[in-house]
Scaffold this motif. Structure first.
Motif, PDB file in Angstrom:
ATOM      1  N   VAL A  72     127.563   4.526 -13.496  1.00 57.97           N
ATOM      2  CA  VAL A  72     126.588   3.733 -14.315  1.00 57.97           C
ATOM      3  C   VAL A  72     125.510   4.223 -15.349  1.00 57.97           C
ATOM      4  O   VAL A  72     124.601   5.010 -15.033  1.00 57.97           O
ATOM      5  CB  VAL A  72     126.120   2.658 -13.003  1.00 57.97           C
ATOM      6  CG1 VAL A  72     125.546   1.798 -13.810  1.00 57.97           C
ATOM      7  CG2 VAL A  72     126.885   2.120 -12.089  1.00 57.97           C
ATOM      8  N   ASN A  73     126.360   3.451 -16.240  1.00 55.60           N
ATOM      9  CA  ASN A  73     125.451   4.109 -17.711  1.00 55.60           C
ATOM     10  C   ASN A  73     124.738   4.051 -17.343  1.00 55.60           C
ATOM     11  O   ASN A  73     123.685   5.224 -17.161  1.00 55.60           O
ATOM     12  CB  ASN A  73     125.782   3.630 -18.897  1.00 55.60           C
ATOM     13  CG  ASN A  73     125.635   4.361 -20.488  1.00 55.60           C
ATOM     14  OD1 ASN A  73     124.228   4.955 -20.304  1.00 55.60           O
ATOM     15  ND2 ASN A  73     126.307   4.445 -21.316  1.00 55.60           N
ATOM     16  N   GLN A  74     123.138   2.857 -17.578  1.00 54.15           N
ATOM     17  CA  GLN A  74     122.236   2.621 -17.394  1.00 54.15           C
ATOM     18  C   GLN A  74     121.909   3.532 -16.836  1.00 54.15           C
ATOM     19  O   GLN A  74     120.195   4.091 -16.450  1.00 54.15           O
ATOM     20  CB  GLN A  74     121.903   1.713 -17.244  1.00 54.15           C
ATOM     21  CG  GLN A  74     120.813   0.626 -18.028  1.00 54.15           C
ATOM     22  CD  GLN A  74     120.644  -0.553 -17.959  1.00 54.15           C
ATOM     23  OE1 GLN A  74     121.507  -1.613 -18.096  1.00 54.15           O
ATOM     24  NE2 GLN A  74     120.088  -1.010 -18.499  1.00 54.15           N
ATOM     25  N   LEU A 103     126.802   8.162 -22.986  1.00 53.81           N
ATOM     26  CA  LEU A 103     125.295   8.533 -22.209  1.00 53.81           C
ATOM     27  C   LEU A 103     124.198   8.735 -22.724  1.00 53.81           C
ATOM     28  O   LEU A 103     123.229   9.112 -23.359  1.00 53.81           O
ATOM     29  CB  LEU A 103     125.195   9.133 -20.702  1.00 53.81           C
ATOM     30  CG  LEU A 103     125.544   9.203 -19.579  1.00 53.81           C
ATOM     31  CD1 LEU A 103     126.220  10.079 -18.886  1.00 53.81           C
ATOM     32  CD2 LEU A 103     123.973   8.577 -19.017  1.00 53.81           C
ATOM     33  N   ALA A 104     124.892   9.884 -23.664  1.00 57.69           N
ATOM     34  CA  ALA A 104     123.410  10.884 -25.019  1.00 57.69           C
ATOM     35  C   ALA A 104     122.970   9.731 -25.546  1.00 57.69           C
ATOM     36  O   ALA A 104     121.268  10.516 -25.827  1.00 57.69           O
ATOM     37  CB  ALA A 104     124.547  11.628 -25.484  1.00 57.69           C
ATOM     38  N   PRO A 105     123.343   9.210 -26.120  1.00 56.49           N
ATOM     39  CA  PRO A 105     122.309   7.962 -27.036  1.00 56.49           C
ATOM     40  C   PRO A 105     121.263   7.367 -26.197  1.00 56.49           C
ATOM     41  O   PRO A 105     119.885   7.329 -26.847  1.00 56.49           O
ATOM     42  CB  PRO A 105     122.444   6.971 -28.304  1.00 56.49           C
ATOM     43  CG  PRO A 105     124.584   7.631 -27.490  1.00 56.49           C
ATOM     44  CD  PRO A 105     124.409   8.637 -26.555  1.00 56.49           C
ATOM     45  N   ARG A 106     122.125   6.863 -25.080  1.00 57.76           N
ATOM     46  CA  ARG A 106     120.716   6.257 -24.490  1.00 57.76           C
ATOM     47  C   ARG A 106     119.447   7.150 -24.315  1.00 57.76           C
ATOM     48  O   ARG A 106     118.471   6.928 -23.777  1.00 57.76           O
ATOM     49  CB  ARG A 106     121.273   5.709 -23.019  1.00 57.76           C
ATOM     50  CG  ARG A 106     120.758   4.842 -22.302  1.00 57.76           C
ATOM     51  CD  ARG A 106     121.235   4.120 -21.187  1.00 57.76           C
ATOM     52  NE  ARG A 106     122.607   3.155 -21.279  1.00 57.76           N
ATOM     53  CZ  ARG A 106     122.728   2.311 -21.335  1.00 57.76           C
ATOM     54  NH1 ARG A 106     121.020   1.724 -21.375  1.00 57.76           N
ATOM     55  NH2 ARG A 106     123.313   0.915 -22.187  1.00 57.76           N
ATOM     56  N   LEU A 107     119.813   8.061 -23.536  1.00 60.28           N
ATOM     57  CA  LEU A 107     119.427   9.741 -23.078  1.00 60.28           C
ATOM     58  C   LEU A 107     118.007  10.113 -24.276  1.00 60.28           C
ATOM     59  O   LEU A 107     116.995   9.815 -23.725  1.00 60.28           O
ATOM     60  CB  LEU A 107     119.959  10.429 -22.449  1.00 60.28           C
ATOM     61  CG  LEU A 107     119.333  11.627 -21.567  1.00 60.28           C
ATOM     62  CD1 LEU A 107     118.445  11.423 -20.624  1.00 60.28           C
ATOM     63  CD2 LEU A 107     120.185  13.048 -21.684  1.00 60.28           C
ATOM     64  N   ALA A 108     118.408   9.801 -24.938  1.00 61.00           N
ATOM     65  CA  ALA A 108     117.849  10.188 -26.161  1.00 61.00           C
ATOM     66  C   ALA A 108     117.095   8.946 -26.520  1.00 61.00           C
ATOM     67  O   ALA A 108     115.486  10.427 -27.113  1.00 61.00           O
ATOM     68  CB  ALA A 108     119.220  10.591 -27.809  1.00 61.00           C
TER      69      ALA A 108
END
Ligand code: FAD
Length: 323
Positions: A72-74, A103-108
């Motif tokens: 689940v991405n979020q 994941l990477a852009p959300r995490l960044a």
């Protein structure tokens, strides 16, 4: 301070690309003299987790609950963020896989971090600045990106970095920090496997066919070679547009980007839009009856001739070599 690496599992097992990101993150951690913390999310057995220490993970965090069994991405991004904050991580490394791309852009954004995705080499490090080589324009070019934020996120392409063993004693620690209910706005209800064949983005060998195969009835020669080699099958865009093969197999600028150790292109002309999806393959073999086909310009090995004569011979040779 630490380097954090998020290690993806597939049905509880770490694939080669997972060990590649750990090897890559360890090389960075050694350079900047920081410990490497690995984070696994989902249901993974301790013996598999322990295997991460073979590639240099000093500490292994494991987050698991019923809700986290599927990606689940979020929610996954929230856990990686929490782990990065807890471990005071200056660099977070993850795989540039299907999940990693989300994941990477959300995490960044969560970490207010600089992001480099599609990375293909170790960075050069000067003080707090990281210079990384990454694919650009759908794989048609490379770019060198400079990250100078306090926290950096790097998403590594599959097969871009070799496995490096560097065994250490690691502790496995449960990571209790759970995502908030808001992080589960989207939940996976069921996973339906489309095929039992080798998954294309993960594949180390890809056998790919183009319009030169003339029609779907001739795909047997592609599938037999793929089966003999333990490879995934792929195709050019017109082939999937014509319905000869499923769209999930279409490789290129508008399809999947692959980076296998071996890409075998059969009856594909080598248009720039196709090459965009395969340019980070380690070794490219082209089989085409036209010696002027553009694909030969990027081939490591080329065979000029009729695919219908050549491919069955290669398949037979592979089978007899294996027996
Ligand atoms: P062809 O160009 O028709 O080539 C067939 C080849 O087979 C020829 O080289 C021929 O010599 C060879 N051949 C024929 N018979 C035999 C035989 N018996 N044995 C051996 N060789 C034989 N294409 C993609 O693949 N992926 C993409 O993501 C993609 N995105 C695109 C995006 C845009 C915006 C546009 C405009 C195009 C895109 N295309 C893409 C299409 C691309 O431009 C080419 O048209 C396409 O890649 C050609 O497919 P092909 O090589 O299978 O077919």
């Amino acid at each position: 301070m630490s380097v954090l690496v998020f290690v993806e599992n597939i049905e509880g097992v770490f694939k080669k690309s997972a060990h590649e990101v750990v090897s890559y993150a360890k090389a960075i951690a050694n350079t900047i003299n920081q410990p490497l913390v690995a984070l696994s999310i989902g249901d993974v057995k301790d013996e598999n987790l322990k295997g991460l220490s073979k590639y240099g993970a000093n500490r292994i965090l494991t987050a698991n609950s019923d809700k986290l069994k599927s990606f689940v991405n979020q929610a996954y991004a929230s856990i990686i963020e929490a782990a990065a904050r807890q471990e005071n991580s200056s660099i977070v490394v993850l795989s540039n896989s299907f999940s990693g791309k989300g994941l990477a852009p959300r995490l960044a954004a969560k970490l207010v971090a600089g992001l480099a995705n599609g990375v293909v080499e170790l960075p050069t490090i000067e003080g707090s600045i990281l210079r990384v080589k990454k694919t650009a324009f759908s794989g048609k070019a490379f770019a060198v990106t400079e990250l100078n934020s306090a926290v950096k996120v790097i998403a590594l392409n599959a097969n871009a970095f070799e496995l490096r063993e560097s065994p250490v004693d690691a502790e496995i620690v449960a990571f209790e920090n759970q995502p908030s209910p808001d992080d589960f706005a989207t939940v996976v209800k069921e996973i339906i496997r489309a095929t039992d064949k080798v998954s294309l983005p993960e594949a180390e060998i890809v056998v790919s066919g183009g319009r030169g195969l003339k029609g779907p009835e001739n795909w047997g020669i592609i599938e037999e070679l793929a089966e003999a080699l333990g490879a995934a099958t792929a195709c050019s865009k017109p082939v999937s547009d014509a319905g000869w093969r499923p769209h999930a197999e279409h490789v290129g600028q508008t399809g999947i980007a692959v980076s296998p150790n071996l890409y075998i292109a059969i009856g594909i002309s080598g248009a720039i839009q196709h090459l965009a999806g395969i340019s980070s393959s380690k070794t490219i073999v082209v089989i085409n009856k036209d010696p002027e086909a553009p694909f030969f310009k990027v081939a490591d090995y080329g065979i000029v001739g009729d695919a219908f004569e050549i491919v069955p011979k290669i398949t037979a040779a592979v089978r007899s070599y294996k027996n």
